[in-house]
Design a protein around this motif. Structure first.
Motif, PDB file in Angstrom:
ATOM      1  N   TYR A 175       0.823  -1.203   0.000  1.00  0.00           N
ATOM      2  CA  TYR A 175       0.000   0.000   0.000  1.00  0.00           C
ATOM      3  C   TYR A 175       0.863   1.261   0.000  1.00  0.00           C
ATOM      4  O   TYR A 175       1.982   1.268   0.528  1.00  0.00           O
ATOM      5  CB  TYR A 175      -0.907   0.025   1.239  1.00  0.00           C
ATOM      6  N   ALA A 176       0.286   2.333  -0.565  1.00  0.00           N
ATOM      7  CA  ALA A 176       0.869   3.662  -0.473  1.00  0.00           C
ATOM      8  C   ALA A 176      -0.031   4.496   0.430  1.00  0.00           C
ATOM      9  O   ALA A 176      -1.230   4.652   0.161  1.00  0.00           O
ATOM     10  CB  ALA A 176       0.966   4.305  -1.856  1.00  0.00           C
ATOM     11  N   ALA A 177       0.538   5.013   1.505  1.00  0.00           N
ATOM     12  CA  ALA A 177      -0.198   5.912   2.402  1.00  0.00           C
ATOM     13  C   ALA A 177       0.174   7.335   2.031  1.00  0.00           C
ATOM     14  O   ALA A 177       1.336   7.720   2.133  1.00  0.00           O
ATOM     15  CB  ALA A 177       0.165   5.617   3.857  1.00  0.00           C
ATOM     16  N   THR A 178      -0.791   8.114   1.574  1.00  0.00           N
ATOM     17  CA  THR A 178      -0.506   9.435   1.033  1.00  0.00           C
ATOM     18  C   THR A 178      -0.755  10.542   2.054  1.00  0.00           C
ATOM     19  O   THR A 178      -1.357  10.317   3.107  1.00  0.00           O
ATOM     20  CB  THR A 178      -1.362   9.686  -0.222  1.00  0.00           C
ATOM     21  N   GLY A 181      -4.027  11.255   3.835  1.00  0.00           N
ATOM     22  CA  GLY A 181      -4.565  10.274   4.768  1.00  0.00           C
ATOM     23  C   GLY A 181      -5.186   9.056   4.132  1.00  0.00           C
ATOM     24  O   GLY A 181      -5.790   8.237   4.826  1.00  0.00           O
ATOM     25  N   ARG A 182      -5.052   8.899   2.815  1.00  0.00           N
ATOM     26  CA  ARG A 182      -5.618   7.743   2.113  1.00  0.00           C
ATOM     27  C   ARG A 182      -4.587   6.629   1.989  1.00  0.00           C
ATOM     28  O   ARG A 182      -3.381   6.863   2.014  1.00  0.00           O
ATOM     29  CB  ARG A 182      -6.090   8.174   0.711  1.00  0.00           C
ATOM     30  N   ASN A 183      -5.093   5.395   1.821  1.00  0.00           N
ATOM     31  CA  ASN A 183      -4.246   4.226   1.622  1.00  0.00           C
ATOM     32  C   ASN A 183      -4.659   3.535   0.332  1.00  0.00           C
ATOM     33  O   ASN A 183      -5.836   3.176   0.170  1.00  0.00           O
ATOM     34  CB  ASN A 183      -4.373   3.258   2.804  1.00  0.00           C
ATOM     35  N   TYR A 184      -3.711   3.340  -0.575  1.00  0.00           N
ATOM     36  CA  TYR A 184      -4.014   2.786  -1.888  1.00  0.00           C
ATOM     37  C   TYR A 184      -3.254   1.469  -2.091  1.00  0.00           C
ATOM     38  O   TYR A 184      -2.040   1.398  -1.856  1.00  0.00           O
ATOM     39  CB  TYR A 184      -3.616   3.762  -2.991  1.00  0.00           C
ATOM     40  N   LEU A 185      -3.983   0.443  -2.544  1.00  0.00           N
ATOM     41  CA  LEU A 185      -3.374  -0.839  -2.840  1.00  0.00           C
ATOM     42  C   LEU A 185      -2.661  -0.767  -4.194  1.00  0.00           C
ATOM     43  O   LEU A 185      -3.251  -0.369  -5.202  1.00  0.00           O
ATOM     44  CB  LEU A 185      -4.446  -1.936  -2.882  1.00  0.00           C
ATOM     45  N   LEU A 186      -1.380  -1.155  -4.217  1.00  0.00           N
ATOM     46  CA  LEU A 186      -0.572  -1.097  -5.432  1.00  0.00           C
ATOM     47  C   LEU A 186      -0.306  -2.502  -5.964  1.00  0.00           C
ATOM     48  O   LEU A 186      -0.301  -3.475  -5.208  1.00  0.00           O
ATOM     49  CB  LEU A 186       0.766  -0.409  -5.155  1.00  0.00           C
ATOM     50  N   ASP A 187      -0.039  -2.573  -7.245  1.00  0.00           N
ATOM     51  CA  ASP A 187       0.307  -3.844  -7.873  1.00  0.00           C
ATOM     52  C   ASP A 187       1.829  -3.977  -7.908  1.00  0.00           C
ATOM     53  O   ASP A 187       2.468  -3.923  -8.962  1.00  0.00           O
ATOM     54  CB  ASP A 187      -0.269  -3.905  -9.288  1.00  0.00           C
ATOM     55  N   THR A 188       2.437  -4.143  -6.746  1.00  0.00           N
ATOM     56  CA  THR A 188       3.884  -4.264  -6.633  1.00  0.00           C
ATOM     57  C   THR A 188       4.207  -4.888  -5.279  1.00  0.00           C
ATOM     58  O   THR A 188       3.301  -5.252  -4.527  1.00  0.00           O
ATOM     59  CB  THR A 188       4.561  -2.885  -6.787  1.00  0.00           C
ATOM     60  N   THR A 189       5.477  -5.010  -4.979  1.00  0.00           N
ATOM     61  CA  THR A 189       5.924  -5.491  -3.672  1.00  0.00           C
ATOM     62  C   THR A 189       6.969  -4.526  -3.136  1.00  0.00           C
ATOM     63  O   THR A 189       7.544  -3.721  -3.887  1.00  0.00           O
ATOM     64  CB  THR A 189       6.554  -6.892  -3.770  1.00  0.00           C
ATOM     65  N   LEU A 190       7.248  -4.605  -1.848  1.00  0.00           N
ATOM     66  CA  LEU A 190       8.295  -3.750  -1.277  1.00  0.00           C
ATOM     67  C   LEU A 190       9.655  -4.080  -1.885  1.00  0.00           C
ATOM     68  O   LEU A 190      10.497  -3.187  -2.062  1.00  0.00           O
ATOM     69  CB  LEU A 190       8.342  -3.918   0.242  1.00  0.00           C
TER      70      LEU A 190
END
Length: 254
Positions: A175-178, A181-190
């Motif tokens: 996830y990306a926390a912006t 204050g939003r959290n977005y699920l990404l198509d990637t890994t750390l």
């Protein structure tokens, strides 16, 4: 065990030679430039081990390998910072940051002896210099990812990396926390992010979190010699710098 040093600063080369002698490694040759090294390799049997400075007076030392095929084991010596060195994904023995520390040198030599000296053919390794040479031509000016996309319902949301306070993993998602204050699920890994994020801006403080230095509000002491990070807007997560990362994290802050 034949060992050579390729280092353009002669006092540094002599110092390294003395350090290696104390570890029972005999340095047979010291070379000080790309041109000198090429000429030497053309006329001499290649060594088992090379201590190789990346930046020589007449260019990057990788230019040697544009002319000469070398299969010696290599320990890099360099003043490049540790974040640029994350780009090294090859089967070298080790790298040593200047000024070289006695203990670090001893550990690198032990690693060499363990991996290669017992193998019978210590100089039979292959290195892909092309990949790392591309990354080391002014590595700090590499292009890093400036934006990400996340699916929100039937829409794609564009997220600028500068607006991300942290990236984190949770329930097998990344996830990306912006800053809003939003959290977005990404198509990637750390792990994939490691090569995509600008290392001066983002730091992986633990297996779970990458943080953006521009969004750190406070850093406080935590149990077991760890640190806790508080972000400007995202307060949903407890972000702890793991104990093994604390030293590097403090260096990164500077």
């Amino acid at each position: 065990m034949k060992t050579i040093i390729i280092e353009d600063e002669k006092p540094a080369a002599r110092r390294l030679g003395r350090m290696l002698e104390s570890l029972d490694l005999n340095v047979s040759t010291m070379l000080h430039s790309v041109e000198e090294a090429i000429n030497w390799f053309q006329e001499n049997e290649h060594p088992d081990l090379i201590f190789l400075d990346i930046q020589l007076s007449d260019g990057l030392s990788f230019e040697i390998f544009d002319v000469i095929e070398v299969h010696s084991a290599i320990i890099f010596t360099t003043a490049f910072d540790e974040y640029a060195l994350k780009a090294f994904k090859l089967n070298s023995i080790d790298y040593l940051l200047k000024p070289i520390d006695d203990e670090d040198l001893e550990q690198a030599v032990k690693k060499y002896r363990k991996r290669f000296a017992s193998a019978g053919e210590p100089n039979k390794i292959a290195l892909d210099f092309d990949d790392i040479k591309k990354l080391l031509v002014n590595p700090l000016e590499r292009e890093y990812k400036k934006r990400f996309t996340a699916k929100v319902g039937q829409h794609l949301k564009i997220i600028n990396s500068e607006d991300v306070e942290c990236f984190y993993s949770e329930n097998k998602g990344t996830y990306a926390a912006t800053k809003d204050g939003r959290n977005y699920l990404l198509d990637t890994t750390l792990e994939q992010l490691e090569d995509e994020l600008k290392p001066q801006v983002f730091f992986r403080v633990s297996r779970k979190f990458y943080v953006n230095i521009d969004h750190i509000k406070d850093i406080v002491s935590y149990t077991n010699s760890r640190l806790q990070i508080k972000l400007n807007n995202n307060q949903d997560h407890e972000i702890i710098v793991s104990r093994e990362k604390v030293k590097d994290f403090k260096l990164w802050l500077e």
